[in-house]
Write an enzyme that holds these catalytic residues in place. Structure first.
Site, PDB file in Angstrom:
ATOM      1  N   HIS A 268       1.003   8.333   7.380  1.00 25.63           N
ATOM      2  CA  HIS A 268       2.273   7.694   7.746  1.00 25.63           C
ATOM      3  C   HIS A 268       3.402   8.712   7.850  1.00 25.63           C
ATOM      4  O   HIS A 268       4.341   8.542   8.626  1.00 25.63           O
ATOM      5  CB  HIS A 268       2.638   6.606   6.731  1.00 25.63           C
ATOM      6  CG  HIS A 268       1.714   5.430   6.783  1.00 25.63           C
ATOM      7  ND1 HIS A 268       1.028   4.976   5.696  1.00 25.63           N
ATOM      8  CD2 HIS A 268       1.355   4.638   7.808  1.00 25.63           C
ATOM      9  CE1 HIS A 268       0.282   3.944   6.055  1.00 25.63           C
ATOM     10  NE2 HIS A 268       0.462   3.717   7.332  1.00 25.63           N
TER      11      HIS A 268
ATOM     12  N   LYS B 133       0.860  -1.196   0.000  1.00 19.60           N
ATOM     13  CA  LYS B 133       0.000   0.000   0.000  1.00 19.60           C
ATOM     14  C   LYS B 133       0.891   1.239   0.000  1.00 19.60           C
ATOM     15  O   LYS B 133       2.051   1.176   0.391  1.00 19.60           O
ATOM     16  CB  LYS B 133      -0.859   0.024   1.263  1.00 19.60           C
ATOM     17  CG  LYS B 133      -1.896  -1.060   1.326  1.00 19.60           C
ATOM     18  CD  LYS B 133      -3.263  -0.420   1.588  1.00 19.60           C
ATOM     19  CE  LYS B 133      -4.383  -1.422   1.496  1.00 19.60           C
ATOM     20  NZ  LYS B 133      -4.614  -2.119   2.741  1.00 19.60           N
TER      21      LYS B 133
ATOM     22  N   HIS C 269       1.272   6.969   2.942  1.00 20.48           N
ATOM     23  CA  HIS C 269       0.473   8.183   2.725  1.00 20.48           C
ATOM     24  C   HIS C 269       0.785   9.290   3.736  1.00 20.48           C
ATOM     25  O   HIS C 269       1.687   9.132   4.572  1.00 20.48           O
ATOM     26  CB  HIS C 269      -1.019   7.834   2.704  1.00 20.48           C
ATOM     27  CG  HIS C 269      -1.477   7.108   3.946  1.00 20.48           C
ATOM     28  ND1 HIS C 269      -1.542   7.714   5.170  1.00 20.48           N
ATOM     29  CD2 HIS C 269      -1.870   5.821   4.134  1.00 20.48           C
ATOM     30  CE1 HIS C 269      -1.975   6.849   6.059  1.00 20.48           C
ATOM     31  NE2 HIS C 269      -2.177   5.685   5.473  1.00 20.48           N
TER      32      HIS C 269
HETATM   33  N1  ARG Z   1       0.277  -0.567   9.892  1.00 15.90           N
HETATM   34  C1  ARG Z   1      -0.608   0.211  10.696  1.00 15.90           C
HETATM   35  C2  ARG Z   1      -1.265   1.281   9.843  1.00 15.90           C
HETATM   36  O1  ARG Z   1      -0.762   1.651   8.812  1.00 15.90           O
HETATM   37  C3  ARG Z   1       0.076   0.881  11.855  1.00 15.90           C
HETATM   38  C4  ARG Z   1       0.743  -0.057  12.855  1.00 15.90           C
HETATM   39  C5  ARG Z   1       0.953   0.591  14.180  1.00 15.90           C
HETATM   40  N2  ARG Z   1       1.646  -0.234  15.112  1.00 15.90           N
HETATM   41  C6  ARG Z   1       1.160  -1.270  15.750  1.00 15.90           C
HETATM   42  N3  ARG Z   1       1.917  -1.924  16.576  1.00 15.90           N
HETATM   43  N4  ARG Z   1      -0.091  -1.680  15.576  1.00 15.90           N
HETATM   44  O2  ARG Z   1      -2.300   1.814  10.218  1.00 15.90           O
END
Ligand code: ARG
Length: 544
Positions: A128, A122, A125
């Site tokens: 992030h 993905k 964005h």
């Molecule tokens: N990959 C997730 C997202 O893009 C964020 C992960 C955050 N960290 C965690 N330990 N859940 O929304």
């Protein structure tokens, strides 16, 4: 100075210890109220006296030391007026130290920061971008305080979506297209899967079975997945490189795939798991929360399961004092559930050690941003666009620079501008992204702070400033100079406040305050005057 005043007060107040006193001390807004103030309200109960009386008693029992011009009681406050020249000397000698603002409060302690964590296949964005910027800033803040920080990128690299992607790739994809277009092509395939699955629901079963293959170690499934993973990580790393961000661990969700089974066992053993329509959940209704889903009805683990495994792994491996999670607010419930489950498993430390650090949305309302596939916005494109917009300005203003110099300056200013814009407001507030605002050299922006820094550097260069020169601090007692010193003097406390509140904006605001005070000082006080003593003293201020 603050410390010296704490010691003074500590000598005359029995009912408080030095660290409480230090915490109570305020820096008054108005200069008629001195440089430091000690409020006595909170002593009233303990001492059974009116706070005004307490303030008078305290002031009366202090013998004024050389570094104070006067001690005054105003209402319930004891106000301290420092001797400007001693003040200037103290601030200057502290702040020129390499370690200025550092502390050892974190010595021997570990903080894990889980941030950035984009999803494989993905786009990276703007959301992030914010977690990356905030997380990286918290890393710097905590490191400054002596903590060992583990920078963890919890990549979204596992889950049923990869089963779908494999099905889409096998049916409608090609190796060349994926190689050539990377994430953009993977996103196209993913969208296509959903369109096709609407017409042909059997595709969902196929996807599930591919993910099942991944979970059970099937060589072909894992090979394709790993390929998508590598392509995505390469792209993410391009963005990190632009931003100057690094991680200690790229341990994404897939890292925990062999660690979720023991989570399920532990939950079962402790009687926390219950059935719900074929799925396994932890019931959290007692805590006014939706249940935490642990296993889907097809037996596969989910996001939360892997997060629980991750907490256990991190505690065991790093023995963190705190583990921070920087994500958007929409994951609030998810983390509340995960943290609660950790507590229910008997981990008393979970309550104070696991901390979700949410942030607001980035809105791009009205802005035209370059997009690749469809309307998808990539952080990398925003950064590159900022760089190229700044480069245009540099081309115009500094045509004499080499192309490499232009490019380098454009990267520092462009990326800095985007980062600063993300950090400047309290993290919980939504950020609106407007090019005019972000890149403005005169506004409250990154370029303005950088510009101030460059101006200082150029003054020092032109004056052939020698940092070893002894200066006479009584030369810099005028208001703009003292105000600037006062700002600079806040730095150690600013770092601590930012850490305590998990709030990088405290540091960003501080840097802006310093820049603005500098500008006031510079406009009021000519630096390159003939009087050598005065010139050297003012140059010293510029160098700070
Ligand atoms: N990959 C997730 C997202 O893009 C964020 C992960 C955050 N960290 C965690 N330990 N859940 O929304």
């Amino acid at each position: 100075m603050r410390q010296k005043i704490v010691e003074l007060l500590d000598g005359v107040i029995d009912v408080l210890n030095a660290s409480d006193i230090s915490e109570f001390i305020e820096i008054p807004q108005k200069k008629e109220l001195g440089d430091y103030a000690f409020p006595c309200f909170r002593l009233a109960k303990e001492l059974h006296k009116a706070p005004q009386i307490i303030a008078s008693d305290i002031a009366a029992s202090i013998t004024r030391p050389f570094f104070l011009d006067k001690i005054e009681v105003q209402g319930a406050y004891v106000n301290f007026f420092t001797n400007k020249s001693v003040y200037a000397r103290t601030v200057i000698s502290n702040s020129v130290e390499e370690s200025y603002g550092s502390s050892d409060i974190g010595k021997g302690k570990v903080i894990c920061i889980d941030y950035s964590s984009p999803n494989v296949a993905k786009n990276f964005h703007v959301g992030h971008l914010r977690t990356t910027v905030i997380g990286n800033s918290l890393y710097k803040i905590y490191s400054k305080l002596g903590y060992k920080v583990e920078r963890i990128n919890h990549l979204g690299d596992w889950g049923t979506q990869f089963g779908k992607l494999i099905v889409a790739y096998k049916n409608w994809g090609s190796e060349e297209a994926v190689r050539e277009k990377g994430i953009e092509e993977l996103m196209r395939l993913y969208v296509l899967f959903h369109d096709e699955a609407d017409k042909n629901p059997e595709l969902q079963d196929e996807a599930r079975s591919w993910f099942h293959k991944m979970e059970t170690g099937d060589v072909e499934a894992l090979k394709i997945w790993k390929w998508f993973f590598d392509i995505s990580l390469d792209e993410f790393k391009r963005t990190y490189k632009l931003m100057g961000v690094e991680f200690d661990h790229y341990t994404g969700e897939s890292f925990y795939r062999d660690k979720t089974q023991s989570v399920v066992e532990e939950l079962t053993e402790k009687g926390l798991l219950s059935d719900s329509e074929g799925a396994k959940i932890v019931d959290l209704s007692e805590y006014d929360m939706a249940p935490c889903l642990i296993l889907k009805n097809d037996g596969s683990s989910i996001y939360a399961t892997r997060d629980i495994a991750a907490v256990e792994y991190r505690k065991k491996t790093y023995n963190f004092e705190k583990c921070l999670y920087v994500t958007g607010q929409e994951q609030k419930l998810h983390f509340a559930q995960v943290f609660k489950v950790m507590e229910l498993l008997g981990n008393d430390w979970a309550k104070d050690s696991l901390i979700h650090i949410p942030y607001g949305l980035v809105s791009l309302a009205g802005e035209k941003l370059s997009t690749r596939g469809g309307n998808v916005i990539y952080a990398e494109d925003i950064l590159n666009e900022a760089i190229s917009k700044i480069k245009e300005i540099i081309e115009e203003k500094n045509p004499e620079l080499s192309d490499e110099e232009k490019q380098n300056a454009a990267r520092i200013v462009g990326v800095g501008a985007v980062i600063f814009n993300d950090l400047y407001n309290q993290r919980i507030k939504d950020v609106s992204f407007k090019w005019d605002k972000v890149l403005n050299f005169d506004g409250e922006t990154g370029p303005y702070v950088q510009y101030t820094y460059c101006r200082c550097a150029s003054i020092l260069r032109n004056a052939s400033y020698d940092e070893n020169l002894q200066i006479d601090c009584s030369q810099i007692l005028d208001e703009p100079a003292i105000t600037l010193l006062k700002e600079i003097n806040r730095f150690p406390q600013v770092v601590k406040d930012a850490a305590e509140k998990y709030e990088p904006s405290v540091v960003a605001r501080f840097s802006m305050d310093v820049a603005q005070s500098f500008s006031r000082f510079y406009n009021a006080d000519k630096v390159l005057v003939d009087d050598e003593q005065l010139r050297n003293a003012r140059l010293k201020l510029v160098s700070m």
